[in-house]
Design an enzyme around this catalytic site. Structure first.
Site, PDB file in Angstrom:
ATOM      1  N   ASP A   8       0.479  -1.229  -0.064  1.00  0.00           N
ATOM      2  CA  ASP A   8       0.059  -0.146   0.014  1.00  0.00           C
ATOM      3  C   ASP A   8       0.815   1.383   0.003  1.00  0.00           C
ATOM      4  OD1 ASP A   8      -1.807  -1.790   0.424  1.00  0.00           O
ATOM      5  OD2 ASP A   8      -2.758  -1.127   2.157  1.00  0.00           O
ATOM      6  N   ASP A  50      -4.882  -0.805  -1.624  1.00  0.00           N
ATOM      7  CA  ASP A  50      -6.486  -0.351  -1.149  1.00  0.00           C
ATOM      8  C   ASP A  50      -7.068   0.039  -2.521  1.00  0.00           C
ATOM      9  OD1 ASP A  50      -6.501  -1.111   1.608  1.00  0.00           O
ATOM     10  OD2 ASP A  50      -6.712   0.861   2.227  1.00  0.00           O
ATOM     11  N   HIS A  52     -10.830   0.902  -2.805  1.00  0.00           N
ATOM     12  CA  HIS A  52     -12.058   0.865  -2.214  1.00  0.00           C
ATOM     13  C   HIS A  52     -12.996   1.657  -3.106  1.00  0.00           C
ATOM     14  CE1 HIS A  52     -10.480   0.053   1.739  1.00  0.00           C
ATOM     15  NE2 HIS A  52      -9.894   1.421   1.769  1.00  0.00           N
ATOM     16  N   SER A  58     -15.378   1.201   5.671  1.00  0.00           N
ATOM     17  CA  SER A  58     -14.404   1.873   6.530  1.00  0.00           C
ATOM     18  C   SER A  58     -14.211   3.357   6.640  1.00  0.00           C
ATOM     19  CB  SER A  58     -12.829   1.331   6.128  1.00  0.00           C
ATOM     20  OG  SER A  58     -12.523   2.097   4.956  1.00  0.00           O
ATOM     21  N   HIS A  69     -10.547   7.297   1.438  1.00  0.00           N
ATOM     22  CA  HIS A  69      -9.072   7.413   1.006  1.00  0.00           C
ATOM     23  C   HIS A  69      -9.052   6.133   0.104  1.00  0.00           C
ATOM     24  CE1 HIS A  69      -9.480   4.189   3.983  1.00  0.00           C
ATOM     25  NE2 HIS A  69      -8.567   3.471   3.639  1.00  0.00           N
ATOM     26  N   LYS A  94      -7.218  -5.091  -2.860  1.00  0.00           N
ATOM     27  CA  LYS A  94      -7.792  -5.459  -1.625  1.00  0.00           C
ATOM     28  C   LYS A  94      -8.758  -4.591  -1.157  1.00  0.00           C
ATOM     29  CE  LYS A  94      -4.254  -4.255   1.595  1.00  0.00           C
ATOM     30  NZ  LYS A  94      -4.902  -2.983   2.144  1.00  0.00           N
ATOM     31  N   GLU A 101     -14.319  -4.888   5.263  1.00  0.00           N
ATOM     32  CA  GLU A 101     -12.734  -4.598   5.575  1.00  0.00           C
ATOM     33  C   GLU A 101     -11.850  -5.509   5.116  1.00  0.00           C
ATOM     34  OE1 GLU A 101     -11.702  -1.689   6.700  1.00  0.00           O
ATOM     35  OE2 GLU A 101     -13.138  -1.038   8.356  1.00  0.00           O
ATOM     36  N   ALA A 129       0.454   0.864   6.275  1.00  0.00           N
ATOM     37  CA  ALA A 129       1.115   1.297   7.631  1.00  0.00           C
ATOM     38  C   ALA A 129       1.436   0.114   8.549  1.00  0.00           C
ATOM     39  CB  ALA A 129       0.213   2.141   8.258  1.00  0.00           C
ATOM     40  N   CYS A 133      -2.016  -2.258   7.622  1.00  0.00           N
ATOM     41  CA  CYS A 133      -2.249  -3.004   6.526  1.00  0.00           C
ATOM     42  C   CYS A 133      -0.889  -4.062   6.438  1.00  0.00           C
ATOM     43  CB  CYS A 133      -2.238  -2.640   5.164  1.00  0.00           C
ATOM     44  SG  CYS A 133      -3.958  -1.701   5.276  1.00  0.00           S
TER      45      CYS A 133
END
Length: 180
Positions: A8, A50, A52, A58, A69, A94, A101, A129, A133
């Protein structure tokens, strides 16, 4: 065989992003060195991201804890401009379902099966982070039977609470991850 998992390193997690990790951009040089080393050694390289939907569970606007985000197709969801992305790298998206989530690169992605098909038994991990993740990807890799090493200079934590990064590192170590 070893594989590198780059977790990420997206614009929204770097300074100036919607969910910026303090000094998140400081991991780019060490990760780029790893990527180039794995590429030269013809070893697998995996990038997670990510990805999304706009209405992801989330997000605070949907009852979650995070600001919006890494919405699929936005600049925030793109990889940082300075990260080296070789043509041989595998991309894993993901958290693509609005109601689930997914902090781990293994959650709902088929990554473990693919790694096993190419005889990977050890993963080297860096990214963002540490306390979310990275930690979840590492813990899932360990549960799935992979050996895991984390490159200390290639991770940074969000630290919503002051010691979250340190606690995550301790949890990963207690579960068998090695730090290099």
């Amino acid at each position: 065989m070893k594989a590198l998992i780059v977790v990420d390193v997206q614009n929204d997690f770097c300074p100036g992003g919607a969910l910026a990790v303090p000094e998140g951009d400081k991991i780019i040089d060490p990760i780029n060195k790893l990527i180039k080393q794995f590429e030269a050694d013809e070893l697998p390289i995996v990038f997670t991201r990510d990805w999304h939907p706009k209405n992801h569970i989330s997000f605070k606007s949907n009852g979650g804890i995070w600001p919006e985000h890494c919405v699929a197709g936005t600049v925030g969801a793109e990889f940082h401009k300075d990260i080296y992305f070789p043509s041989v790298a595998i991309l894993v998206s993901k958290a693509t379902e609005y109601d689930k989530e997914a902090y781990s690169g293994f959650q709902g992605t088929g990554l473990a099966s693919w790694l096993r098909q190419i005889d990977v038994d050890e993963v080297i991990v860096g990214g963002l982070a540490t306390d979310y993740c990275v930690k979840n990807t590492v813990l899932d890799a360990l549960k799935l039977g992979f050996k895991v090493s984390i490159v200390s200079e290639a991770i940074r934590a969000v630290n919503l609470n002051e010691n979250d990064g340190e606690l995550a590192i301790n949890e990963m170590k207690q579960n068998g991850a090695k730090f290099i």
